[in-house]
Design a protein around this motif. Structure first.
Motif, PDB file in Angstrom:
ATOM      1  N   HIS A 129       0.843  -1.205   0.000  1.00 19.53           N
ATOM      2  CA  HIS A 129       0.000   0.000   0.000  1.00 19.53           C
ATOM      3  C   HIS A 129       0.870   1.244   0.000  1.00 19.53           C
ATOM      4  O   HIS A 129       0.954   1.951   1.006  1.00 19.53           O
ATOM      5  N   PRO A 130       1.521   1.548  -1.116  1.00 21.45           N
ATOM      6  CA  PRO A 130       2.404   2.725  -1.135  1.00 21.45           C
ATOM      7  C   PRO A 130       1.624   4.022  -1.320  1.00 21.45           C
ATOM      8  O   PRO A 130       0.536   4.047  -1.885  1.00 21.45           O
ATOM      9  N   LEU A 131       2.209   5.114  -0.825  1.00 27.64           N
ATOM     10  CA  LEU A 131       1.694   6.456  -1.060  1.00 27.64           C
ATOM     11  C   LEU A 131       1.925   6.785  -2.537  1.00 27.64           C
ATOM     12  O   LEU A 131       3.036   6.658  -3.036  1.00 27.64           O
ATOM     13  N   ARG A 132       0.877   7.193  -3.248  1.00 26.08           N
ATOM     14  CA  ARG A 132       0.984   7.340  -4.706  1.00 26.08           C
ATOM     15  C   ARG A 132       1.850   8.528  -5.115  1.00 26.08           C
ATOM     16  O   ARG A 132       2.532   8.486  -6.129  1.00 26.08           O
ATOM     17  N   ARG A 133       1.800   9.605  -4.320  1.00 28.93           N
ATOM     18  CA  ARG A 133       2.580  10.803  -4.660  1.00 28.93           C
ATOM     19  C   ARG A 133       3.410  11.222  -3.456  1.00 28.93           C
ATOM     20  O   ARG A 133       2.872  11.366  -2.359  1.00 28.93           O
ATOM     21  N   TYR A 145      -2.241  18.101  -1.542  1.00 28.63           N
ATOM     22  CA  TYR A 145      -2.967  19.032  -0.685  1.00 28.63           C
ATOM     23  C   TYR A 145      -4.429  19.029  -1.079  1.00 28.63           C
ATOM     24  O   TYR A 145      -4.796  18.706  -2.209  1.00 28.63           O
ATOM     25  N   ASP A 146      -5.264  19.385  -0.132  1.00 25.84           N
ATOM     26  CA  ASP A 146      -6.706  19.452  -0.340  1.00 25.84           C
ATOM     27  C   ASP A 146      -7.049  20.865  -0.828  1.00 25.84           C
ATOM     28  O   ASP A 146      -6.838  21.844  -0.099  1.00 25.84           O
ATOM     29  N   ARG A 147      -7.574  20.975  -2.027  1.00 32.29           N
ATOM     30  CA  ARG A 147      -7.891  22.286  -2.606  1.00 32.29           C
ATOM     31  C   ARG A 147      -8.887  23.052  -1.753  1.00 32.29           C
ATOM     32  O   ARG A 147      -8.881  24.298  -1.734  1.00 32.29           O
ATOM     33  N   ALA A 148      -9.735  22.336  -0.999  1.00 28.01           N
ATOM     34  CA  ALA A 148     -10.711  23.015  -0.145  1.00 28.01           C
ATOM     35  C   ALA A 148     -10.044  23.788   0.983  1.00 28.01           C
ATOM     36  O   ALA A 148     -10.648  24.693   1.561  1.00 28.01           O
ATOM     37  N   SER A 149      -8.796  23.467   1.299  1.00 29.65           N
ATOM     38  CA  SER A 149      -8.113  24.142   2.401  1.00 29.65           C
ATOM     39  C   SER A 149      -7.440  25.440   1.970  1.00 29.65           C
ATOM     40  O   SER A 149      -6.890  26.156   2.807  1.00 29.65           O
ATOM     41  N   VAL A 207      -5.681  12.025  -1.209  1.00 32.61           N
ATOM     42  CA  VAL A 207      -5.059  12.837  -0.165  1.00 32.61           C
ATOM     43  C   VAL A 207      -5.542  12.306   1.172  1.00 32.61           C
ATOM     44  O   VAL A 207      -6.735  12.214   1.414  1.00 32.61           O
ATOM     45  N   ASP A 208      -4.608  11.920   2.024  1.00 30.73           N
ATOM     46  CA  ASP A 208      -4.948  11.388   3.335  1.00 30.73           C
ATOM     47  C   ASP A 208      -4.740  12.484   4.370  1.00 30.73           C
ATOM     48  O   ASP A 208      -3.651  13.007   4.515  1.00 30.73           O
TER      49      ASP A 208
END
Length: 543
Positions: free
Chosen positions: A120-124, A143-147, A337-338
């Motif tokens: 389960h690797p981090l994709r980016r 990053y979350d664009r909503a932030s 995005v986690d």
């Protein structure tokens, strides 16, 4: 005479939760035990040995090397389980060459994981960081664009060992603090994005004759409440509003002078409250930093909220009263995005996040540091021959489990095996609680129906709270218990809630039954006493 001076504070390892290699099925002990020593800018030193195990942050995990710390000279680490360096590989120790972010984003488990496949690797290979007055958040995978209030602008770093960017201008109330003497050529100062810094830190020298006035002294002379800073980062203008650089608690500005040895700026929590900063390590030889204004309406993941992007969290007090936040393990990662919750100390100089190590998972609350690249967790000494020191049939099973770590689905199996052991332990504890409750009920005796009902109500309330919330790990001997219990699968949680609901009905029924029996026995006793006393019986009849 004068009272003796209090001894200086010192680091007490009994205040931290320590990793126990012996309890982890997935711990890999090298043939030769390597040692390490980490030193930091504030003169802190952490020493220990190099361990290798499955490390998890958010929903990502990998088999990787990390520091198992045995000692520290800094009392500020009391109550904190370790430190998580989120810096660049060029700043890593030779003994621990892969920073955790690189280990969890590599399908081969990192530089030292040639025989291991990460399931389960981090994709980016990116992470973003933001802060508010109440908390903070670490976003893995981008990053979350909503932030943000605008799209990210990306600028190159000036170094491959630290997150440093070029700053050409810093103004306050329209007055330039970096008043360059030679304006005929481009001028800039390095500015380090540092999670270990609280304030905006600016030079208080003439920078070798490059500026006409000392920037910090100039700011002090013109400081006025209600005015914003404006900083130009690689040609892009950003605002640092008044409410973020002015500390209401202290009624003082959170602006400080840099040490005379450093000709640059430090951008700390003041900037992370104003901006969302993304650290892009997709190309380690050419790292970038993304910057965007923070959306003031965006809040870091609060406890109890279920969202496809945000992880539900709970809080726990720790050193300097940091609020430790723990995510649920089940979520929809369709946006890639986690959101990992972060806690801040009361002094606002430190951020904390939860990780887990080993299988079954051992949870730790660690300090986030973008200025270093090594993960170090306080630990106990490893067994002499790792898990193979155990004799009998268990030795064979553990040896087989360790061999499976070389298989392609090894980490997934180890994590699943750890979850099964955790579930088994929880069920054993629940069975013990049921037995104790029945014994307490049996000891109440006759005529205690109302007490039994009250007892069952209090127990049912406690059980419901336990079933509906995440549970904290109990601390080690003498420790503060800064770590949290990482929950297992959603299926386990539903099974626990169902069991708790069934137990509440059963125990409530027992309480009612005991109450009825108590009332009946009391009535029978009154009738028996009345038949023995005719005068009293007559009065009862008249009544």
């Amino acid at each position: 005479g004068q009272a003796a001076a209090a001894p200086p504070p010192h680091f007490n390892i009994m205040t931290v939760h320590r990793f126990q290699p012996r309890d982890s099925l997935s711990y890999v002990q090298e043939r030769e035990l390597e040692t390490f020593s980490l030193s930091y800018a504030d003169q802190s030193i952490i020493t220990g040995y190099v361990g290798k195990d499955i490390v998890q942050i958010g929903q990502y995990y990998a088999l990787t090397r990390f520091g198992c710390a045995l000692d520290c000279n800094d009392p500020h680490f009391n109550g904190v389980d370790g430190i998580l360096g989120l810096g660049m590989p060029d700043a890593a120790l030779p003994q621990i060459p892969t920073p955790l972010l690189f280990a969890v984003s590599n399908d081969r488990g990192g530089i030292e994981g040639a025989n291991y496949i990460n399931e389960h690797p981090l994709r980016r290979r990116k992470f973003a960081f933001l802060s508010t007055a109440e908390g903070a958040e670490l976003q893995l995978g981008g990053y979350d664009r909503a932030s943000t209030n605008a799209d990210m602008v990306y600028v190159p770093t000036t170094s491959t060992t630290e997150y440093s960017v070029n700053v050409q201008s810093l103004t306050f109330g329209g007055i330039e603090l970096l008043d360059w003497v030679d304006k005929s050529r481009p001028n800039a100062l390095p500015a380090i994005m540092d999670t270990g810094t609280t304030c905006l830190v600016i030079p208080d020298t003439l920078l070798g004759g490059r500026v006409s006035e000392k920037p910090f002294s100039k700011f002090k002379a013109i400081m006025t409440k209600g005015i914003s800073f404006y900083i130009t980062i690689d040609g892009h203008l950003f605002e640092i509003p008044y409410e973020f650089w002015w500390q209401k608690i202290n009624q003082a500005p959170c602006v400080q002078p840099t040490p005379s040895s450093y000709a640059g700026l430090l951008l700390g929590d003041v900037v992370f409250q104003s901006l969302v900063v993304e650290f892009d390590l997709t190309k380690p030889s050419r790292p970038q930093v993304g910057v965007a204004p923070r959306n003031p309406l965006y809040s870091p993941v609060p406890p109890g909220v279920h969202d496809e992007l945000k992880l539900p969290v709970i809080k726990k007090a720790g050193r300097h009263s940091p609020e430790v936040l723990e995510p649920d393990q089940e979520r929809d990662d369709s946006h890639m995005v986690d959101h990992v919750p972060v806690a801040m100390s009361r002094l606002r100089t430190e951020y904390y996040v939860n990780i887990s190590v080993g299988s079954p998972r051992q949870a730790f609350t660690v300090l986030i540091d973008t200025g270093s690249s090594t993960l170090a967790v306080f630990a106990k000494m490893p067994p002499e021959h790792s898990n193979l020191a155990i004799s009998g049939s268990l030795e064979v099973k553990l040896h087989r489990a360790r061999e499976e770590l070389l298989h392609k689905d090894a980490a997934q199996r180890a994590v699943q095996r750890g979850q099964e052991l955790e579930l088994k332990e929880r069920r054993a504890r629940e069975a013990e609680e049921r037995r104790e409750r029945l014994e307490d009920l049996q000891g109440l005796g006759e005529g205690a129906g109302s007490a039994a009902a009250a007892f069952e109500i209090s127990k049912s309330t406690s059980s419901r709270k336990e079933a509906m919330s995440l549970q904290f790990l109990r601390s080690g001997t003498g420790g503060t218990g800064a770590s949290l219990y990482l929950m297992g699968s959603e299926e386990d949680r539903r099974e626990e809630e169902g069991g708790a609901w069934g137990r509440e009905w059963l125990l409530a029924g027992l309480g009612v039954a005991l109450m009825v029996v108590g009332v009946g026995l009391a009535a029978r006793r009154r009738l028996r006493e009345g038949s023995k006393d005719p005068e009293r019986t007559e009065m009862g009849m008249v009544t």
